[in-house]
Design a protein around this motif. Sequence first.
Motif, short mmCIF file in Angstrom:
data_model
loop_
_atom_site.label_atom_id
_atom_site.label_comp_id
_atom_site.label_asym_id
_atom_site.label_seq_id
_atom_site.Cartn_x
_atom_site.Cartn_y
_atom_site.Cartn_z
N GLU A 10 0.82 -1.21 0.00
CA GLU A 10 0.00 0.00 0.00
C GLU A 10 0.86 1.26 0.00
O GLU A 10 0.41 2.32 -0.42
N VAL A 11 2.09 1.17 0.49
CA VAL A 11 2.99 2.32 0.52
C VAL A 11 4.07 2.08 -0.53
O VAL A 11 4.79 1.09 -0.49
N TYR A 12 4.17 2.98 -1.49
CA TYR A 12 5.10 2.81 -2.60
C TYR A 12 5.56 4.18 -3.07
O TYR A 12 4.98 5.22 -2.71
N SER A 13 6.60 4.21 -3.85
CA SER A 13 7.12 5.45 -4.40
C SER A 13 6.09 6.02 -5.36
O SER A 13 5.81 5.44 -6.40
N GLY A 14 5.51 7.14 -4.99
CA GLY A 14 4.50 7.78 -5.83
C GLY A 14 3.18 8.01 -5.11
O GLY A 14 2.39 8.82 -5.55
N CYS A 15 2.94 7.30 -4.00
CA CYS A 15 1.70 7.56 -3.27
C CYS A 15 1.86 8.85 -2.46
O CYS A 15 2.96 9.25 -2.12
N TYR A 16 0.76 9.51 -2.21
CA TYR A 16 0.77 10.75 -1.43
C TYR A 16 0.65 10.39 0.04
O TYR A 16 -0.19 9.58 0.42
N ALA A 17 1.50 11.01 0.86
CA ALA A 17 1.53 10.65 2.27
C ALA A 17 2.04 11.81 3.12
O ALA A 17 2.74 12.70 2.62
N ARG A 18 1.70 11.77 4.39
CA ARG A 18 2.33 12.61 5.40
C ARG A 18 3.29 11.71 6.17
O ARG A 18 2.96 10.56 6.44
N VAL A 19 4.45 12.24 6.49
CA VAL A 19 5.44 11.44 7.21
C VAL A 19 6.00 12.23 8.38
O VAL A 19 6.01 13.46 8.37
#
Length: 71
Positions: A10-19
């Motif tokens: 579900e987490v990959y290079s290109g997904c939008y996220a807050r970190v």
Amino acid sequence: HVQPILDQSEVYSGCYARVSLNFYAFNTNGNKGVACGLGNIQKIKDGPRLGGRTTANDDFVSEDADDDFLS
């Protein structure tokens, strides 16, 4: 909606996220610098994958699959 991510894909290079990030300085054996540690991730939405990876289906399946390319 805060929900745990149970599937790593579900987490990959290109997904939008807050970190949450943790920056820290280091000085070990003469090596000095600043590093960054990744904390928590909150996925916001899906986005296009980065890095140019394609699926085998995209690369090799074509409408002309029955054609012999050597003839």
